[in-house]
Design a protein around this motif. Structure first.
Motif, PDB file in Angstrom:
ATOM      1  N   GLN A 171       0.854  -1.177   0.000  1.00  0.00           N
ATOM      2  CA  GLN A 171       0.000   0.000   0.000  1.00  0.00           C
ATOM      3  C   GLN A 171       0.891   1.228   0.000  1.00  0.00           C
ATOM      4  O   GLN A 171       1.877   1.284   0.732  1.00  0.00           O
ATOM      5  N   GLU A 172       0.553   2.184  -0.842  1.00  0.00           N
ATOM      6  CA  GLU A 172       1.377   3.385  -0.947  1.00  0.00           C
ATOM      7  C   GLU A 172       1.339   4.196   0.347  1.00  0.00           C
ATOM      8  O   GLU A 172       0.292   4.363   0.970  1.00  0.00           O
ATOM      9  N   LEU A 173       2.492   4.685   0.740  1.00  0.00           N
ATOM     10  CA  LEU A 173       2.572   5.588   1.886  1.00  0.00           C
ATOM     11  C   LEU A 173       2.069   6.967   1.477  1.00  0.00           C
ATOM     12  O   LEU A 173       2.246   7.397   0.341  1.00  0.00           O
ATOM     13  N   SER A 174       1.461   7.626   2.414  1.00  0.00           N
ATOM     14  CA  SER A 174       0.919   8.953   2.154  1.00  0.00           C
ATOM     15  C   SER A 174       1.391   9.914   3.224  1.00  0.00           C
ATOM     16  O   SER A 174       1.636   9.523   4.381  1.00  0.00           O
ATOM     17  N   ALA A 175       1.516  11.186   2.850  1.00  0.00           N
ATOM     18  CA  ALA A 175       1.934  12.214   3.815  1.00  0.00           C
ATOM     19  C   ALA A 175       0.909  12.384   4.929  1.00  0.00           C
ATOM     20  O   ALA A 175       1.216  12.932   5.992  1.00  0.00           O
ATOM     21  N   GLU A 176      -0.324  11.899   4.704  1.00  0.00           N
ATOM     22  CA  GLU A 176      -1.376  12.044   5.712  1.00  0.00           C
ATOM     23  C   GLU A 176      -1.520  10.819   6.603  1.00  0.00           C
ATOM     24  O   GLU A 176      -2.379  10.784   7.490  1.00  0.00           O
ATOM     25  N   ASP A 177      -0.696   9.789   6.404  1.00  0.00           N
ATOM     26  CA  ASP A 177      -0.818   8.562   7.189  1.00  0.00           C
ATOM     27  C   ASP A 177      -0.581   8.806   8.675  1.00  0.00           C
ATOM     28  O   ASP A 177       0.293   9.593   9.055  1.00  0.00           O
ATOM     29  N   SER A 178      -1.317   8.069   9.498  1.00  0.00           N
ATOM     30  CA  SER A 178      -1.078   8.097  10.948  1.00  0.00           C
ATOM     31  C   SER A 178       0.142   7.238  11.250  1.00  0.00           C
ATOM     32  O   SER A 178       0.623   6.492  10.394  1.00  0.00           O
ATOM     33  N   SER A 179       0.643   7.326  12.475  1.00  0.00           N
ATOM     34  CA  SER A 179       1.795   6.507  12.867  1.00  0.00           C
ATOM     35  C   SER A 179       1.490   5.031  12.718  1.00  0.00           C
ATOM     36  O   SER A 179       2.339   4.248  12.263  1.00  0.00           O
ATOM     37  N   ARG A 180       0.276   4.612  13.102  1.00  0.00           N
ATOM     38  CA  ARG A 180      -0.110   3.209  12.964  1.00  0.00           C
ATOM     39  C   ARG A 180      -0.076   2.788  11.495  1.00  0.00           C
ATOM     40  O   ARG A 180       0.432   1.708  11.153  1.00  0.00           O
ATOM     41  N   GLU A 181      -0.586   3.619  10.601  1.00  0.00           N
ATOM     42  CA  GLU A 181      -0.612   3.291   9.176  1.00  0.00           C
ATOM     43  C   GLU A 181       0.797   3.240   8.601  1.00  0.00           C
ATOM     44  O   GLU A 181       1.120   2.365   7.785  1.00  0.00           O
ATOM     45  N   ILE A 182       1.660   4.162   9.035  1.00  0.00           N
ATOM     46  CA  ILE A 182       3.051   4.164   8.569  1.00  0.00           C
ATOM     47  C   ILE A 182       3.746   2.873   8.961  1.00  0.00           C
ATOM     48  O   ILE A 182       4.378   2.202   8.123  1.00  0.00           O
ATOM     49  N   VAL A 183       3.631   2.492  10.224  1.00  0.00           N
ATOM     50  CA  VAL A 183       4.281   1.274  10.715  1.00  0.00           C
ATOM     51  C   VAL A 183       3.754   0.054   9.961  1.00  0.00           C
ATOM     52  O   VAL A 183       4.533  -0.799   9.510  1.00  0.00           O
ATOM     53  N   GLN A 184       2.438  -0.055   9.817  1.00  0.00           N
ATOM     54  CA  GLN A 184       1.856  -1.211   9.130  1.00  0.00           C
ATOM     55  C   GLN A 184       2.297  -1.287   7.678  1.00  0.00           C
ATOM     56  O   GLN A 184       2.661  -2.361   7.186  1.00  0.00           O
TER      57      GLN A 184
END
Length: 290
Positions: free
Chosen positions: A90-103
């Motif tokens: 899944q593409e990383l986004s500048a709006e991702d939360s910390s949980r989303e970034i880690v996952q």
């Protein structure tokens, strides 16, 4: 093509071919992977219209990628896209939360490991382990992040008494390559496989008679084409992470496995030297606070 490993290898093998495609051909492949509804029912004419090219061009590209034609390509890609590992990306986004970034970062690394395992040349792996175990001199070449990977595996080898020279300067690489001989091994580390300093050194080492190994993300790269043995990682890129981050994890795992395979070839000596090197640094550890 129906085994799980064969299907896992579809995406990696196409990605490794991308540098050999023209910009137009690469755009067509990007179009395919950008279509969420691409399936065995996707008609050739519909894909050609979506990509803005002729049907003949699509067929030509699929054959260039190693498939027998569009139907073979469509079957392989549609099944690959349904694999759990393929869906991890899944593409990383500048709006991702910390949980989303880690996952997302973890899942990208897991995908890289799964797919690298699927495409790893085990015969080449065994030959590389044998060469490194028996070599007189082992010289590793890499620049930037690739040099750090080379240093990591050199550190592991030293722990079991196997000495490695790591060079990240182009002049030092060339001097090293010129001095190697038939009993020696040169290993070139380059994510792209197009780093000229590494390619030049590997060419010179080969000319001097040494055996050569390439650690890269692209099996069709210039470095891969000149090396005796090629060990490929694979990783999908993203705008924020690029390819190098996940590919580094995959390469480190290949090299960890290579370290174990080399140690296994003379286990008593490896065990004895590991005990010595661990004992030598024990005094530098502070396991207990005062």
């Amino acid at each position: 093509m129906n085994s799980a490993d064969d299907l896992k290898a579809v995406g990696p093998r196409i990605r490794m071919m991308m540098p050999q495609l023209t910009p137009l051909e690469a755009r067509v492949v990007d179009t395919v992977f950008g279509l969420r509804d691409f399936s065995e029912d996707t008609a050739l004419k519909d894909l050609a219209a979506e990509a803005g090219v002729s049907e003949a061009m699509v067929v030509k590209i699929t054959k260039k990628l190693g498939f027998s034609g569009y139907r073979d390509f469509r079957y392989a890609v549609s099944h690959y896209n349904r694999l759990p590992t393929a869906e991890m990306h899944q593409e990383l986004s500048a709006e991702d939360s910390s949980r989303e970034i880690v996952q997302k970062v973890f899942r990208t690394s897991i995908q890289a490991l799964e797919e690298t395992l699927a495409i790893l040349d085990l015969d080449g792996f065994d030959r590389a382990a044998e060469l490194l175990a028996r070599a007189g001199h082992r010289d590793f070449y890499g620049v930037g992040g690739s040099a750090q990977i080379a240093r990591d595996v050199a550190h592991k080898f030293l722990r079991i008494g196997i000495r490695v020279n790591v060079h990240d300067d182009s002049h030092m690489m060339l001097m090293s390559g010129s001095l190697l001989g038939p009993e020696d091994v040169a290993v070139g580390f380059s994510h792209s496989g197009n780093t000229t300093a590494v390619i030049d050194a590997i060419l010179l080492a080969r000319k001097s008679g040494a055996r050569t190994i390439a650690i890269t993300n692209y099996g069709g790269s210039a470095l891969a084409q000149i090396a005796d043995i090629v060990l490929c990682s694979t990783a999908q890129g993203s705008p924020l992470m690029g390819e190098n981050a996940a590919a580094r994890i995959a390469q480190l795992n290949i090299l960890d496995a290579l370290f174990v395979a080399v140690a296994q070839r003379n286990y008593p000596a490896a065990e004895k030297n590991l005990e010595k090197t661990m004992s030598a640094v024990t005094s530098k550890r502070k396991d207990k606070l005062p």
